[in-house]
Design a protein around this motif. Structure first.
Motif, PDB file in Angstrom:
ATOM      1  N   ALA A   1       0.885  -1.246  -0.114  1.00 61.35           N
ATOM      2  CA  ALA A   1       0.018   0.011   0.027  1.00 61.35           C
ATOM      3  C   ALA A   1       0.684   1.265   0.278  1.00 61.35           C
ATOM      4  N   ARG A   2       2.010   1.251   0.693  1.00 64.15           N
ATOM      5  CA  ARG A   2       2.816   2.383   0.744  1.00 64.15           C
ATOM      6  C   ARG A   2       4.076   2.085  -0.201  1.00 64.15           C
ATOM      7  N   LYS A   3       4.232   0.964  -0.952  1.00 65.08           N
ATOM      8  CA  LYS A   3       5.339   0.849  -1.707  1.00 65.08           C
ATOM      9  C   LYS A   3       6.710   0.892  -0.988  1.00 65.08           C
ATOM     10  N   ARG A   4       6.644   0.213   0.195  1.00 67.08           N
ATOM     11  CA  ARG A   4       7.824   0.145   0.995  1.00 67.08           C
ATOM     12  C   ARG A   4       8.227  -1.129   1.324  1.00 67.08           C
ATOM     13  N   THR A   5       9.494  -1.555   1.486  1.00 60.99           N
ATOM     14  CA  THR A   5      10.063  -2.823   1.778  1.00 60.99           C
ATOM     15  C   THR A   5      10.925  -2.700   3.115  1.00 60.99           C
ATOM     16  N   ILE A   6      10.229  -3.203   4.030  1.00 60.64           N
ATOM     17  CA  ILE A   6      10.858  -2.966   5.481  1.00 60.64           C
ATOM     18  C   ILE A   6      11.681  -4.202   6.063  1.00 60.64           C
ATOM     19  N   PRO A   7      12.993  -4.272   6.008  1.00 61.53           N
ATOM     20  CA  PRO A   7      13.828  -5.351   6.554  1.00 61.53           C
ATOM     21  C   PRO A   7      13.791  -5.468   7.900  1.00 61.53           C
ATOM     22  N   LEU A   8      13.547  -6.462   8.204  1.00 64.23           N
ATOM     23  CA  LEU A   8      13.360  -6.852   9.892  1.00 64.23           C
ATOM     24  C   LEU A   8      14.670  -7.985  10.258  1.00 64.23           C
ATOM     25  N   ARG A   9      15.121  -7.846  11.486  1.00 66.75           N
ATOM     26  CA  ARG A   9      15.961  -8.915  12.308  1.00 66.75           C
ATOM     27  C   ARG A   9      15.192  -9.149  13.370  1.00 66.75           C
ATOM     28  N   VAL A  10      15.041 -10.828  13.406  1.00 64.66           N
ATOM     29  CA  VAL A  10      14.161 -11.008  14.630  1.00 64.66           C
ATOM     30  C   VAL A  10      14.959 -11.910  15.458  1.00 64.66           C
ATOM     31  N   TYR A  11      15.064 -11.454  16.742  1.00 64.64           N
ATOM     32  CA  TYR A  11      15.783 -12.476  17.782  1.00 64.64           C
ATOM     33  C   TYR A  11      14.925 -13.306  18.493  1.00 64.64           C
ATOM     34  N   LEU A  12      14.646 -14.531  18.215  1.00 67.17           N
ATOM     35  CA  LEU A  12      13.469 -15.629  18.470  1.00 67.17           C
ATOM     36  C   LEU A  12      14.196 -16.381  19.697  1.00 67.17           C
ATOM     37  N   PRO A  13      13.293 -16.077  20.836  1.00 60.83           N
ATOM     38  CA  PRO A  13      13.872 -17.224  21.708  1.00 60.83           C
ATOM     39  C   PRO A  13      13.509 -18.683  21.766  1.00 60.83           C
TER      40      PRO A  13
ATOM     41  N   ALA B   1      16.677 -13.745  25.157  1.00 62.67           N
ATOM     42  CA  ALA B   1      17.221 -14.521  26.203  1.00 62.67           C
ATOM     43  C   ALA B   1      16.343 -14.483  27.438  1.00 62.67           C
ATOM     44  N   ARG B   2      15.582 -13.375  27.653  1.00 62.55           N
ATOM     45  CA  ARG B   2      14.696 -13.223  28.702  1.00 62.55           C
ATOM     46  C   ARG B   2      13.283 -13.596  28.333  1.00 62.55           C
ATOM     47  N   GLY B   3      13.148 -14.175  27.043  1.00 61.20           N
ATOM     48  CA  GLY B   3      11.713 -14.695  26.624  1.00 61.20           C
ATOM     49  C   GLY B   3      10.918 -13.828  25.959  1.00 61.20           C
ATOM     50  N   TYR B   4      11.569 -12.838  25.253  1.00 61.95           N
ATOM     51  CA  TYR B   4      10.827 -11.772  24.392  1.00 61.95           C
ATOM     52  C   TYR B   4      11.110 -11.940  22.873  1.00 61.95           C
ATOM     53  N   LEU B   5       9.985 -11.887  22.035  1.00 62.49           N
ATOM     54  CA  LEU B   5      10.362 -11.916  20.600  1.00 62.49           C
ATOM     55  C   LEU B   5      10.757 -10.517  20.145  1.00 62.49           C
ATOM     56  N   ALA B   6      12.146 -10.247  20.138  1.00 62.30           N
ATOM     57  CA  ALA B   6      12.609  -8.961  19.788  1.00 62.30           C
ATOM     58  C   ALA B   6      12.668  -8.505  18.213  1.00 62.30           C
ATOM     59  N   VAL B   7      12.113  -7.624  17.774  1.00 61.58           N
ATOM     60  CA  VAL B   7      12.050  -7.366  16.266  1.00 61.58           C
ATOM     61  C   VAL B   7      12.513  -5.910  16.169  1.00 61.58           C
TER      62      VAL B   7
END
Length: 341
Positions: free
Chosen positions: A62-74, A105-111
């Motif tokens: 809709a906004r013609k944007r590509t948003i890269p993410l890095r996810v730290y997954l517990p 490492a504390r149990g959060y899904l960090a994005v």
């Protein structure tokens, strides 16, 4: 003391007794250390080596944007509270991994988001002598609006992926407990996404954000900070330093310190680290830094941010007792400043 020999003094003591008892009830002493809690925001729930790092991409058509993410997954298969992070001007999704790894490492899904138009591409693609000017040109209100939109687009994508069979984060998202954070331009992004009002009463807040942390916040350049922040209804934690000055954007220490007094009470906190420069909240020093980095600053940042998330995203009573009680004093140094309301 013999009350017969000192009748006047004895009568005054008896008269004062109800007042003393009332004060004692109103301001009870803190519990003994052994009774407080074993809560430790620096202790890791899992080994840091077990944290999985995922690089994903949000396609916001809709906004013609590509948003890269890095996810730290517990590790694990259950739902986890989500905390987002927005980088500063000229940064990327690779910013501040010390935060992402610890929170996961504390149990959060960090994005960790990357914002096109104000990310590292603006200086990487500029000629060497034009890099500073390119950075200045990207510090705009238009990019702030785009960044706030990136937060909502990312939350939309995370929700879709959570329901997508076979996706790496399928079933991992606790949609009812979402936090937002960011540094510098990312702090402004966080302010916008979590309740700050803009001229004309405009709001870019996403109601899914339940709590927010600003590293190097700043007040509006124009207008009344009280009006800008009066509508903030969720918990905010502000972190800055006594030498937290950015070369771009015009935010000085006074601007950073003007946010907390303008916030309405209720779940609001401020940390001012003594001697901390703008880069204290990142992984490495920035060009122009003058001070030797204090290793206790990162320790304090990790402890207080974790206790804040645990308090407001997990409803952990031990975390709140630590955060609102004597806990911060065990982490901070004598010249650091901590307050709450």
């Amino acid at each position: 003391m013999n009350p017969v020999r000192f009748p006047l003094l004895h009568s005054r003591l008896r008269a004062a007794l109800p007042v003393v008892l009332a004060l004692a009830l109103a301001f009870p002493p803190p519990p003994a250390a052994a009774e407080e809690t074993s809560y430790d925001p620096l202790a890791l729930s899992v080994a840091a080596e077990s944290i999985q790092t995922l690089d994903l991409t949000v396609e916001d058509t809709a906004r013609k944007r590509t948003i890269p993410l890095r996810v730290y997954l517990p590790p694990g298969a259950g739902e986890a509270p989500v905390v987002l992070f927005s980088h500063g001007l000229g940064g990327s999704r690779e910013a501040s991994p010390y935060l992402g790894r610890h929170w996961a490492a504390r149990g959060y899904l960090a994005v960790f988001l990357q914002h096109p138009g104000s990310d590292d591409a603006i200086w990487r693609e500029a000629r060497l002598g034009r890099r500073f000017a390119a950075m200045e040109g990207a510090a705009t209100g238009e990019n702030l609006v785009l960044r706030a939109g990136d937060v909502s687009a990312t939350l939309d994508a995370l929700s879709r992926w959570n329901d997508e069979v076979g996706h790496p984060i399928e079933g991992r998202l606790d949609r009812d407990h979402i936090g937002m954070s960011g540094h510098s331009f990312g702090a402004l992004t966080t302010q916008a996404a979590s309740g700050q009002a803009f001229p004309g009463g405009r709001s870019m807040a996403d109601p899914r954000v339940r709590a927010a942390i600003m590293f190097s916040p700043s007040a509006p350049r124009r207008g009344d900070p009280g009006r800008a922040f009066a509508s903030v209804t969720i918990p905010w934690l502000l972190m800055t330093g006594t030498e937290d000055i950015a070369r771009i954007g015009g935010a000085d220490v006074a601007s950073r310190l003007a946010v907390y007094p303008a916030l309405p009470p209720g779940g609001k906190y401020e940390l001012v680290l003594h001697g901390a420069e703008h880069s204290a909240f990142t992984d490495r020093a920035l060009p122009g830094d003058r001070n030797t980095r204090n290793p206790n600053h990162h320790r304090a940042i990790l402890a207080l941010s974790t206790a804040f998330w645990d308090t407001w995203l997990r409803d952990d009573p031990d975390a709140r007792a630590w955060l609102d009680g004597p806990g911060p004093a065990t982490i901070l140094e004598a010249q650091d400043r901590w307050q709450r309301k």
